[in-house]
Design a protein around this motif. Structure first.
Motif, PDB file in Angstrom:
ATOM      1  N   PHE A 727       0.834  -1.209   0.000  1.00 18.23           N
ATOM      2  CA  PHE A 727       0.000   0.000   0.000  1.00 18.23           C
ATOM      3  C   PHE A 727       0.866   1.255   0.000  1.00 18.23           C
ATOM      4  N   ALA A 728       1.937   1.243   0.776  1.00 16.85           N
ATOM      5  CA  ALA A 728       2.811   2.413   0.838  1.00 16.85           C
ATOM      6  C   ALA A 728       3.487   2.672  -0.507  1.00 16.85           C
ATOM      7  N   ALA A 729       3.856   1.595  -1.219  1.00 17.68           N
ATOM      8  CA  ALA A 729       4.481   1.767  -2.531  1.00 17.68           C
ATOM      9  C   ALA A 729       3.507   2.334  -3.543  1.00 17.68           C
ATOM     10  N   VAL A 730       2.230   1.929  -3.447  1.00 17.36           N
ATOM     11  CA  VAL A 730       1.219   2.410  -4.391  1.00 17.36           C
ATOM     12  C   VAL A 730       0.849   3.866  -4.114  1.00 17.36           C
ATOM     13  N   SER A 731       0.773   4.227  -2.842  1.00 18.53           N
ATOM     14  CA  SER A 731       0.275   5.553  -2.478  1.00 18.53           C
ATOM     15  C   SER A 731       1.331   6.637  -2.482  1.00 18.53           C
ATOM     16  N   GLY A 732       2.533   6.374  -2.922  1.00 23.45           N
ATOM     17  CA  GLY A 732       3.504   7.451  -3.085  1.00 23.45           C
ATOM     18  C   GLY A 732       4.842   7.192  -2.460  1.00 23.45           C
ATOM     19  N   GLY A 733       4.951   6.201  -1.556  1.00 23.65           N
ATOM     20  CA  GLY A 733       6.239   5.805  -1.025  1.00 23.65           C
ATOM     21  C   GLY A 733       6.727   6.586   0.159  1.00 23.65           C
ATOM     22  N   SER A 734       5.901   7.456   0.742  1.00 23.02           N
ATOM     23  CA  SER A 734       6.358   8.196   1.906  1.00 23.02           C
ATOM     24  C   SER A 734       6.646   7.275   3.078  1.00 23.02           C
ATOM     25  N   HIS A 735       5.897   6.174   3.169  1.00 23.26           N
ATOM     26  CA  HIS A 735       6.126   5.230   4.256  1.00 23.26           C
ATOM     27  C   HIS A 735       7.206   4.216   3.888  1.00 23.26           C
ATOM     28  N   SER A 736       7.219   3.772   2.631  1.00 24.76           N
ATOM     29  CA  SER A 736       8.192   2.741   2.252  1.00 24.76           C
ATOM     30  C   SER A 736       9.597   3.275   2.247  1.00 24.76           C
ATOM     31  N   ALA A 737       9.761   4.557   1.916  1.00 27.02           N
ATOM     32  CA  ALA A 737      11.115   5.105   1.889  1.00 27.02           C
ATOM     33  C   ALA A 737      11.734   5.127   3.272  1.00 27.02           C
ATOM     34  N   PRO A 749       3.727  -3.364  -7.017  1.00 32.78           N
ATOM     35  CA  PRO A 749       3.177  -4.573  -6.398  1.00 32.78           C
ATOM     36  C   PRO A 749       1.926  -5.054  -7.104  1.00 32.78           C
ATOM     37  N   LEU A 750       1.717  -6.362  -7.100  1.00 39.63           N
ATOM     38  CA  LEU A 750       0.546  -6.987  -7.691  1.00 39.63           C
ATOM     39  C   LEU A 750      -0.475  -7.317  -6.605  1.00 39.63           C
ATOM     40  N   GLY A 751      -1.719  -7.482  -7.033  1.00 36.49           N
ATOM     41  CA  GLY A 751      -2.761  -7.908  -6.109  1.00 36.49           C
ATOM     42  C   GLY A 751      -3.185  -6.869  -5.103  1.00 36.49           C
ATOM     43  N   VAL A 752      -3.088  -5.582  -5.457  1.00 38.09           N
ATOM     44  CA  VAL A 752      -3.422  -4.528  -4.495  1.00 38.09           C
ATOM     45  C   VAL A 752      -4.894  -4.575  -4.118  1.00 38.09           C
ATOM     46  N   ALA A 774      -4.566   1.494   3.579  1.00 39.66           N
ATOM     47  CA  ALA A 774      -5.490   0.868   2.635  1.00 39.66           C
ATOM     48  C   ALA A 774      -6.393   1.903   1.977  1.00 39.66           C
ATOM     49  N   SER A 775      -6.862   2.870   2.748  1.00 43.33           N
ATOM     50  CA  SER A 775      -7.723   3.911   2.165  1.00 43.33           C
ATOM     51  C   SER A 775      -6.949   4.777   1.187  1.00 43.33           C
ATOM     52  N   GLU A 776      -5.676   5.089   1.507  1.00 45.77           N
ATOM     53  CA  GLU A 776      -4.860   5.874   0.575  1.00 45.77           C
ATOM     54  C   GLU A 776      -4.565   5.092  -0.700  1.00 45.77           C
ATOM     55  N   ALA A 777      -4.252   3.816  -0.555  1.00 44.84           N
ATOM     56  CA  ALA A 777      -3.983   2.997  -1.740  1.00 44.84           C
ATOM     57  C   ALA A 777      -5.224   2.837  -2.594  1.00 44.84           C
ATOM     58  N   GLN A 778      -6.384   2.774  -1.962  1.00 39.24           N
ATOM     59  CA  GLN A 778      -7.629   2.622  -2.727  1.00 39.24           C
ATOM     60  C   GLN A 778      -7.878   3.821  -3.620  1.00 39.24           C
ATOM     61  N   LYS A 779      -7.544   5.015  -3.156  1.00 36.87           N
ATOM     62  CA  LYS A 779      -7.704   6.220  -3.973  1.00 36.87           C
ATOM     63  C   LYS A 779      -6.796   6.164  -5.203  1.00 36.87           C
ATOM     64  N   HIS A 780      -5.566   5.730  -5.017  1.00 42.21           N
ATOM     65  CA  HIS A 780      -4.636   5.684  -6.140  1.00 42.21           C
ATOM     66  C   HIS A 780      -5.011   4.601  -7.147  1.00 42.21           C
ATOM     67  N   THR A 781      -5.485   3.462  -6.678  1.00 39.63           N
ATOM     68  CA  THR A 781      -5.872   2.394  -7.612  1.00 39.63           C
ATOM     69  C   THR A 781      -7.106   2.779  -8.404  1.00 39.63           C
ATOM     70  N   ARG A 782      -8.023   3.502  -7.810  1.00 40.60           N
ATOM     71  CA  ARG A 782      -9.209   3.932  -8.552  1.00 40.60           C
ATOM     72  C   ARG A 782      -8.844   4.957  -9.597  1.00 40.60           C
ATOM     73  N   MET A 783      -7.915   5.864  -9.265  1.00 41.01           N
ATOM     74  CA  MET A 783      -7.491   6.861 -10.243  1.00 41.01           C
ATOM     75  C   MET A 783      -6.643   6.244 -11.346  1.00 41.01           C
TER      76      MET A 783
END
Length: 848
Positions: A727-737, A749-752, A774-783
């Motif tokens: 989710f962090a990678a999909v939503s911009g990477g602020s957490h993954s970095a 990532p697959l299967g988001v 999860a809510s942040e990733a959901q916004k990016h996947t819909r867009m």
């Protein structure tokens, strides 16, 4: 010492050179067994995991000579040489992650001097490994392009506090008892080497000792991968010119060479030994892979030859991994040639030295002239080198020169675990002895620590244990010897004969002739060695045809070390396990716990086959001892206890499950392996997976119930971390970095959407931080569009497959011919939670 073996595997080809066996980081064993390279899985060594057919050497056109020059000393070996059956001379595994499927590459050097790099097949049903690069072809292309006019790289020496330039390390040694008797010992070794060659020449016509008896200088040697054009001097110059015009290879004609020049060119193309450096990364990128730099992560392949030169090749690691058919070629870049010795280079070792300053690569080389040299290379400079650059990839630090020539056969280098420790170099010789040298990495001063008259014939294998406390040597005298470090010196000890799970020796014929390599397992609890068989003593109808050599596996976990102390709490197990003394059990305890401690490092490959095998064997005979070991490990790793602390296994499992959120992921992976393979080994795989999937712990045994609850909790924690990282990678990477060394733009990532549904199903159990991600990733996947649709199709019919579980699913069903609704169970990838389409995956899913 001839010890009892744990298991053995027969080979259809016989090795003929030192270091004929190698153990990879992914738990595969390669053996240079004559005309083929056999790849074994130690968990099931009866059948090969893969094979490489050694190719026939090519004839490279390097020039032509006068007919009368064939009888000169330079070309006489070439004129008398005959084509021989292809045979592997040297093999070496790369680090993990160099092949397209995240495995290891295997470099193979043949007796004909050809070097190729191979990768594993993509299909698990195929055993033939695939050629990834032809190093010999690339070397010839480079030499032909410059017309074999190679500018020798200067080997400037780094001054050290231990001595001045041009001074041998032997002269810098303090005046000790070892130094006083050094010269007589060398003379004795050289005399014995001559007797050894004479005694073995009849039975080992192509043995390594015969190779060591070749002339010293590379100019009088020859190699097959050349094409010799003979020019008859009796013919007229016009005939010469006419023949010269006909002998063309493309647009290049064969030049007329003198005998020494032809021999020198031939030696340049004749390789002898290969080795890999660890996986390297330029310090400037801080660990982040970059798409515009294909050599961001790479490994150096060093190839030593008969000319005394070493060629260096920078081979890049793949930027992404897949088990599908990959069409991307292996990136190989030629870095240059280094004149390391004046004679054959027979041993090379590359290791990564990480200290307070910038990381450096340490190279140790040995030659048939008896010299050993220590070199240094800067990692950042190695990443910038190219074919056009003239900079030296390595600079000379120190050289050990011998008055009496005793050829070097093998090398084994052990880097210090701590900055205050010293690097240790074991040097094996053709005379049967080996020397130990210590090197202070702060000033690179070499000191001789001892010389051991270990074997009657040539030393063919040296192997340090991972902890640096043991050294194993083998020779052509068919002996494997064990040496323990005590007080800074090595002393020989016997290999433990009383071992768990002994399978006996009836499967191996009693016709062992010589040992040609020894290597330690990744977990440091076992060694494997290869021996060739005397086929004249075997049955000529079947045995002599099917068995030419054997690979033996020996336990070393019970090997006593200097720091081992007997634990009084083990006295209660003496009656339960007759034949093992408390001191032997204490040695096993110390070695197993030390190995588990090493795997807490996330940079170390998680290959624990030998640890699992040893614990399962002990569990069959003394289960209380295994519970004791696991309790000790969990108390130290999860509860922060000391090495002497011990709590019952049930208590430790209960307390450990309460602190999973604070434990590193590597420890959770280790706990999962130990729980599945050791604690829950009595449960069948289907029953275990069903319990984990349905989150139930209805088992009859209390220990099994605790283990199953521990497994459920640890896997749930690992899954939450994986989902959060995705989710962090999909939503911009602020957490993954902040959490990882991965850049978001390099990982998709697959299967988001499947993960989003998993969070919804487990909304009451997951943490609030994961719900926000999860809510942040959901916004990016819909867009971004519906690329990873949550509703999937069945792999057997066109019915939809709803998300119900992260590991398996059932389709909605389709109407059959009989009119019934037929539903199918389909597998899901345990990582991406996506339906695995088709039967394309075998050991791994595509998304993994």
């Amino acid at each position: 010492m001839v010890a009892s073996r744990f298991q053995a595997a027969s080979l259809v080809g016989a090795p003929s050179c030192p270091n004929a066996i190698a153990w990879s980081d992914e738990n595969l064993i390669a053996v240079a067994s004559g005309h083929i390279v056999t790849i074994l899985n130690p968990a099931s060594p009866i059948e090969p995991r893969g094979t490489i057919a050694v190719p026939t050497g090519k004839h490279y056109p390097i020039g032509r000579v006068e007919k009368e020059d064939l009888l000169s000393g330079d070309l006489l070996p070439t004129a008398l040489s005959r084509d021989r059956k292809p045979c592997a001379r040297s093999i070496a595994w790369s680090s993990l992650g160099m092949s397209p499927n995240y495995g290891c590459l295997l470099a193979v050097c043949t007796f004909e001097g050809c070097v190729k790099v191979y990768r594993p097949p993509f299909c698990d049903y195929s055993t033939n490994w695939i050629e990834a690069a032809d190093i010999s072809d690339m070397l010839y292309d480079h030499l032909a392009k410059i017309n074999f006019v190679e500018i020798d790289i200067s080997t400037s020496e780094i001054p050290s506090n231990g001595g001045s330039k041009g001074k041998s390390a032997e002269d810098d040694m303090p005046n000790s008892s070892t130094g006083k008797i050094l010269k007589p010992v060398v003379l004795k070794q050289y005399k014995r080497r001559r007797v050894t060659v004479a005694a073995q020449i009849s039975s080992h016509a192509d043995s390594f000792e015969q190779q060591l008896s070749e002339p010293r200088h590379a100019e009088i040697t020859s190699t097959k991968p050349t094409l010799l054009r003979i020019l008859d001097s009796k013919k007229s110059p016009k005939t010469k010119l006419a023949k010269l015009g006909k002998n063309k290879m493309g647009s290049c004609t064969f030049p007329l060479l003198i005998s020494k020049e032809y021999a020198a060119r031939s030696a340049l193309l004749s390789s002898l030994v290969v080795t890999w450096s660890p996986l390297l990364c330029s310090p400037s990128n801080k660990g982040f892979p970059s798409s515009d730099d294909p050599f961001q992560k790479y490994s150096i392949l060093a190839v030593g030859g008969k000319s005394g030169k070493i060629s260096f090749w920078r081979i890049s690691a793949p930027q992404c991994y897949s088990i599908e058919q990959c069409k991307a070629p292996t990136g190989v870049l030629f870095l240059g040639l280094l004149q390391a010795h004046t004679s054959w280079v027979t041993a090379v070792s590359l290791e990564l030295l990480v200290s307070n300053c910038e990381p450096r690569v340490v190279m140790v080389t040995g030659s048939t002239d008896g010299s050993v040299k220590l070199w240094l290379g800067n990692v950042e400079e190695l990443s910038k080198l190219s074919e056009a650059s003239k900079a030296a990839p390595f600079v000379l630090v120190k050289e050990v020169i011998r008055v009496n020539i005793v050829p070097i056969s093998v090398l084994s280098v052990l880097l210090p675990a701590q900055p205050v420790d010293k690097m240790r170099i074991a040097v094996g010789k053709g005379s049967g002895s080996f020397e130990i040298w210590t090197c202070d990495t702060s000033n690179f001063k070499l000191d001789k620590a001892g010389c051991h008259d270990a074997h009657d014939y040539a030393v063919t294998g040296l192997c340090w244990s991972s902890d640096g406390l043991s050294l194993y040597s083998c020779g052509q005298d068919n002996y494997l010897r064990s040496w323990i470090s005590s007080g800074g010196c090595l002393s020989e000890v016997s290999i433990p004969l009383n071992i768990p799970g002994q399978t006996g020796s009836h499967e191996v014929p009693d016709a062992l002739r010589s040992c040609l390599g020894v290597v330690a397992s990744p977990g440091n609890l076992m060694v494997a060695m290869v021996r060739d068989l005397d086929v004249e003593l075997l049955g000529q109808m079947y045995e002599a045809r099917a068995q030419k050599a054997v690979v033996e596996f020996l336990w070393i976990g019970g090997q006593p070390v200097e720091s081992t102390t007997t634990n009084t709490s083990l006295d209660s197990y003496k009656e339960s396990f007759p034949g093992f003394t408390p001191n032997e059990l204490a040695c096993w305890e110390s070695n197993i716990l030390w190995s588990l401690k090493q795997y807490e490092d996330p940079n170390k490959s998680l290959v624990v086959w030998d640890i699992i095998t040893a614990l399962l064997v002990f569990k069959d005979s003394i289960p209380n001892y295994v519970d004791y070991l696991l309790g000790r490990w969990l108390s130290t790793a999860f509860l922060g206890g000391q090495n002497t602390d011990y709590r019952p296994l049930g208590e430790v499992l209960t307390l450990s499950s309460k602190c999973f959120s604070e434990v590193p992921s590597r420890l959770l992976h280790l706990l999962n392996i130990m729980t599945r393979r050791i604690i829950l080994s009595e449960m069948k795989a289907g029953e275990l997976n069903s319990s984990v999937t349905t989150d139930t712990t209805s088992v009859r045994n209390e220990t099994l119930e605790l283990g199953l609850r521990t497994l459920l909790g640890s896997e749930r924690e690992l899954r939450e971390r994986l989902v959060g990282l995705s989710f962090a990678a999909v939503s911009g990477g602020s957490h993954s970095a902040a959490k990882t060394s991965l850049q978001p733009e390099t990982w998709s990532p697959l299967g988001v959407m499947q993960m989003e549904q998993w969070v919804v199903f487990n909304h009451a159990h997951v943490r609030n931080q994961l719900k926000v991600l999860a809510s942040e990733a959901q916004k990016h996947t819909r867009m971004g569009g519906d690329s990873n649709a949550a509703t999937e199709q069945c792999i057997f019919c066109t019915a939809s497959v709803p998300f119900e579980s992260p590991e398996h699913a059932t389709c909605q069903g389709a109407e059959s011919i009989k009119g019934d609704m037929e539903k199918h169970e389909v597998p899901r990838c345990a990582v991406s939670m996506q339906v695995s389409y088709g039967f394309q995956f075998l050991e791994r899913s595509f998304c993994c």
